[in-house]
Design a protein around this motif. Structure first.
Motif, PDB file in Angstrom:
ATOM      1  N   TYR A   1     -19.504 -46.611  23.316  1.00 45.02           N
ATOM      2  CA  TYR A   1     -20.163 -46.934  22.050  1.00 45.02           C
ATOM      3  C   TYR A   1     -20.163 -48.441  21.799  1.00 45.02           C
ATOM      4  N   GLU A   2     -21.301 -48.929  21.364  1.00 49.18           N
ATOM      5  CA  GLU A   2     -21.487 -50.362  21.160  1.00 49.18           C
ATOM      6  C   GLU A   2     -20.748 -50.873  19.933  1.00 49.18           C
ATOM      7  N   ASN A   3     -20.737 -50.064  18.860  1.00 44.30           N
ATOM      8  CA  ASN A   3     -20.205 -50.524  17.583  1.00 44.30           C
ATOM      9  C   ASN A   3     -18.936 -49.755  17.224  1.00 44.30           C
ATOM     10  N   THR A   4     -17.781 -50.338  17.509  1.00 41.23           N
ATOM     11  CA  THR A   4     -16.501 -49.715  17.180  1.00 41.23           C
ATOM     12  C   THR A   4     -15.677 -50.653  16.307  1.00 41.23           C
ATOM     13  N   TYR A   5     -14.751 -50.068  15.566  1.00 36.50           N
ATOM     14  CA  TYR A   5     -13.848 -50.866  14.731  1.00 36.50           C
ATOM     15  C   TYR A   5     -12.458 -50.257  14.842  1.00 36.50           C
ATOM     16  N   VAL A   6     -11.456 -51.086  15.147  1.00 39.26           N
ATOM     17  CA  VAL A   6     -10.079 -50.629  15.281  1.00 39.26           C
ATOM     18  C   VAL A   6      -9.254 -51.176  14.118  1.00 39.26           C
ATOM     19  N   PHE A   7      -8.634 -50.285  13.347  1.00 37.97           N
ATOM     20  CA  PHE A   7      -7.802 -50.724  12.226  1.00 37.97           C
ATOM     21  C   PHE A   7      -6.326 -50.499  12.556  1.00 37.97           C
ATOM     22  N   ASP A   8      -5.459 -51.179  11.816  1.00 35.54           N
ATOM     23  CA  ASP A   8      -4.005 -51.095  12.003  1.00 35.54           C
ATOM     24  C   ASP A   8      -3.467 -49.904  11.216  1.00 35.54           C
ATOM     25  N   LYS A   9      -3.134 -48.855  11.917  1.00 35.92           N
ATOM     26  CA  LYS A   9      -2.734 -47.604  11.277  1.00 35.92           C
ATOM     27  C   LYS A   9      -1.436 -47.740  10.490  1.00 35.92           C
ATOM     28  N   LYS A  10      -0.448 -48.404  11.076  1.00 36.17           N
ATOM     29  CA  LYS A  10       0.844 -48.560  10.416  1.00 36.17           C
ATOM     30  C   LYS A  10       0.715 -49.392   9.148  1.00 36.17           C
ATOM     31  N   GLU A  11      -0.128 -50.413   9.193  1.00 34.63           N
ATOM     32  CA  GLU A  11      -0.316 -51.276   8.025  1.00 34.63           C
ATOM     33  C   GLU A  11      -0.967 -50.504   6.885  1.00 34.63           C
ATOM     34  N   ILE A  12      -1.967 -49.699   7.205  1.00 37.11           N
ATOM     35  CA  ILE A  12      -2.606 -48.866   6.186  1.00 37.11           C
ATOM     36  C   ILE A  12      -1.593 -47.878   5.623  1.00 37.11           C
ATOM     37  N   ALA A  13      -0.757 -47.299   6.491  1.00 42.29           N
ATOM     38  CA  ALA A  13       0.252 -46.327   6.055  1.00 42.29           C
ATOM     39  C   ALA A  13       1.220 -46.933   5.048  1.00 42.29           C
ATOM     40  N   SER A  14       1.507 -48.219   5.189  1.00 43.63           N
ATOM     41  CA  SER A  14       2.461 -48.880   4.298  1.00 43.63           C
ATOM     42  C   SER A  14       1.923 -49.028   2.877  1.00 43.63           C
ATOM     43  N   ARG A  15       0.606 -48.802   2.707  1.00 45.16           N
ATOM     44  CA  ARG A  15      -0.018 -49.031   1.391  1.00 45.16           C
ATOM     45  C   ARG A  15      -0.524 -47.762   0.722  1.00 45.16           C
ATOM     46  N   ILE A  16      -0.220 -46.599   1.314  1.00 47.50           N
ATOM     47  CA  ILE A  16      -0.725 -45.359   0.726  1.00 47.50           C
ATOM     48  C   ILE A  16       0.403 -44.360   0.534  1.00 47.50           C
ATOM     49  N   ASP A  17       0.138 -43.340  -0.284  1.00 48.68           N
ATOM     50  CA  ASP A  17       1.109 -42.275  -0.548  1.00 48.68           C
ATOM     51  C   ASP A  17       0.845 -41.142   0.446  1.00 48.68           C
ATOM     52  N   GLU A  18       1.711 -41.029   1.453  1.00 51.35           N
ATOM     53  CA  GLU A  18       1.541 -40.008   2.486  1.00 51.35           C
ATOM     54  C   GLU A  18       2.050 -38.631   2.050  1.00 51.35           C
ATOM     55  N   GLY A  19       2.895 -38.601   1.043  1.00 51.00           N
ATOM     56  CA  GLY A  19       3.391 -37.319   0.553  1.00 51.00           C
ATOM     57  C   GLY A  19       4.567 -36.753   1.326  1.00 51.00           C
ATOM     58  N   ASP A  20       5.053 -37.475   2.340  1.00 49.24           N
ATOM     59  CA  ASP A  20       6.211 -37.000   3.090  1.00 49.24           C
ATOM     60  C   ASP A  20       6.907 -38.196   3.753  1.00 49.24           C
ATOM     61  N   ARG A  44       1.996 -39.967  12.216  1.00 50.12           N
ATOM     62  CA  ARG A  44       0.724 -40.483  11.706  1.00 50.12           C
ATOM     63  C   ARG A  44      -0.495 -39.843  12.379  1.00 50.12           C
ATOM     64  N   ARG A  45      -0.341 -38.635  12.869  1.00 49.20           N
ATOM     65  CA  ARG A  45      -1.486 -37.931  13.459  1.00 49.20           C
ATOM     66  C   ARG A  45      -2.300 -37.279  12.343  1.00 49.20           C
ATOM     67  N   ALA A  46      -3.004 -38.078  11.580  1.00 49.13           N
ATOM     68  CA  ALA A  46      -3.761 -37.550  10.453  1.00 49.13           C
ATOM     69  C   ALA A  46      -4.925 -38.493  10.134  1.00 49.13           C
ATOM     70  N   ILE A  47      -5.931 -37.957   9.468  1.00 54.73           N
ATOM     71  CA  ILE A  47      -7.154 -38.714   9.203  1.00 54.73           C
ATOM     72  C   ILE A  47      -7.065 -39.559   7.938  1.00 54.73           C
ATOM     73  N   ILE A  48      -6.026 -39.342   7.124  1.00 55.73           N
ATOM     74  CA  ILE A  48      -5.928 -40.052   5.847  1.00 55.73           C
ATOM     75  C   ILE A  48      -5.963 -41.565   6.020  1.00 55.73           C
ATOM     76  N   TYR A  49      -5.415 -42.070   7.105  1.00 52.37           N
ATOM     77  CA  TYR A  49      -5.366 -43.516   7.316  1.00 52.37           C
ATOM     78  C   TYR A  49      -6.768 -44.075   7.543  1.00 52.37           C
ATOM     79  N   ALA A  50      -7.562 -43.380   8.335  1.00 49.82           N
ATOM     80  CA  ALA A  50      -8.944 -43.809   8.556  1.00 49.82           C
ATOM     81  C   ALA A  50      -9.765 -43.665   7.283  1.00 49.82           C
ATOM     82  N   ARG A  51      -9.510 -42.608   6.511  1.00 53.45           N
ATOM     83  CA  ARG A  51     -10.248 -42.425   5.261  1.00 53.45           C
ATOM     84  C   ARG A  51     -10.032 -43.613   4.320  1.00 53.45           C
ATOM     85  N   ASN A  52      -8.780 -44.038   4.182  1.00 55.53           N
ATOM     86  CA  ASN A  52      -8.494 -45.155   3.280  1.00 55.53           C
ATOM     87  C   ASN A  52      -8.942 -46.492   3.855  1.00 55.53           C
TER      88      ASN A  52
END
Length: 283
Positions: A53-72, A77-85
């Motif tokens: 794929y020509e157009n991809t974007y890679v985000f820092d999963k751990k960094e996003i996790a540090s800023r959201i309420d995971e509930g546990d 981190r095998r979950a889509i919530i990080y990409a959603r946020n």
């Protein structure tokens, strides 16, 4: 082409670079706009995605996790919530105002009703126009997000409550049309869509499912990668209890299904969201 040129389709995927069906499905159904494949930096197949794929974007999963309420506190981190946020930040960084979050396993976008208002599934071939109309609806209602229906929402045929006339549901699942000018957070590592529309819905925020258009996708747990592994590990019992934690006043766990029974969340909408008081009650 779309009227809203500042719109992008974000496909959230992990671990299955050879099986991102949604890209071909979007094009087949008439979407001509931009597409970004959203990956996390813990995906071991990033280079394979980039080769395809020509157009991809890679985000820092751990960094996003540090800023959201995971509930546990499971540190899994095998979950889509990080990409959603992360999607709000990705779209804004890339210069888009509107975006739709999509899973990677869609096989069809379709209309649900014919011109006579009868249920009849028909393939969509002008998805650009559909997305424009959904953005218009979102802006006119002030909703945080609007979503297409899923074919499973119509199980039961004429006895289904959507078919009986309850056309607009106060929920958004699986696909989300959002606005970077109206950001919000998804909550809870699993069942994040239900957690979010119940919790924020209880605070008066609007989420809508549009039943006139729907999407088809591969059955959960039948496709390798993505969220399949965590669903197989924890099952629907754990998945559904995340929503009970976030919205205990309106959700519970019950058995769902007729032949193959499984535990699933159940929402009491009478307790879930604020209601508009009739004008007749005005003093």
């Amino acid at each position: 082409m779309m009227r809203n040129s500042n719109f992008v389709a974000l496909i959230l995927t992990h671990g299955r670079p050879d099986n991102v069906r949604t890209v071909k499905t979007l094009r087949k159904c008439g979407y001509t706009g931009d597409v970004i494949i959203v990956l996390d930096n813990e995906d071991k197949t990033i280079n394979q995605y980039r080769e395809i794929y020509e157009n991809t974007y890679v985000f820092d999963k751990k960094e996003i996790a540090s800023r959201i309420d995971e509930g546990d506190n499971f540190n899994d981190r095998r979950a889509i919530i990080y990409a959603r946020n992360a999607s709000f930040e990705i779209a804004k960084e890339k210069g888009y105002r509107y975006f739709i979050e999509l899973d990677d396993d869609y096989t069809e976008f379709s209309y649900t009703y014919n011109q006579c208002g009868e249920m009849e599934q028909r393939s969509i071939f002008n998805l650009d126009k559909v997305f424009d109309i959904l953005i218009d609806f979102k802006n006119k209602t002030g909703a945080l997000a609007v979503a297409l229906a899923q074919r499973g929402d119509f199980v039961g045929g004429k006895h289904n409550n959507i078919v009986r006339g309850e056309l607009l549901k106060r929920k958004a699942m699986n696909s989300f049309i959002c606005d970077t000018d109206m950001p919000f957070k998804f909550f809870g590592k699993i069942n994040e869509d239900v957690n979010t529309y119940t919790l924020l819905g209880s605070r008066g925020k609007l989420f809508f499912q549009i039943p006139h258009v729907s999407l088809n996708q591969v059955t959960t747990q039948q496709s390798k990668g993505g969220m399949t592994d965590i669903y197989l590990d924890s099952g629907t019992y754990v998945k559904s209890f995340y929503t009970v934690m976030y919205a205990p006043s309106c959700t519970k766990i019950r058995l769902m299904g007729t032949v193959y029974r499984r535990l699933h969340h159940s929402i009491s909408w009478n307790n879930a969201v604020p209601k508009v008081i009739p004008e007749s009650c005005k003093k």
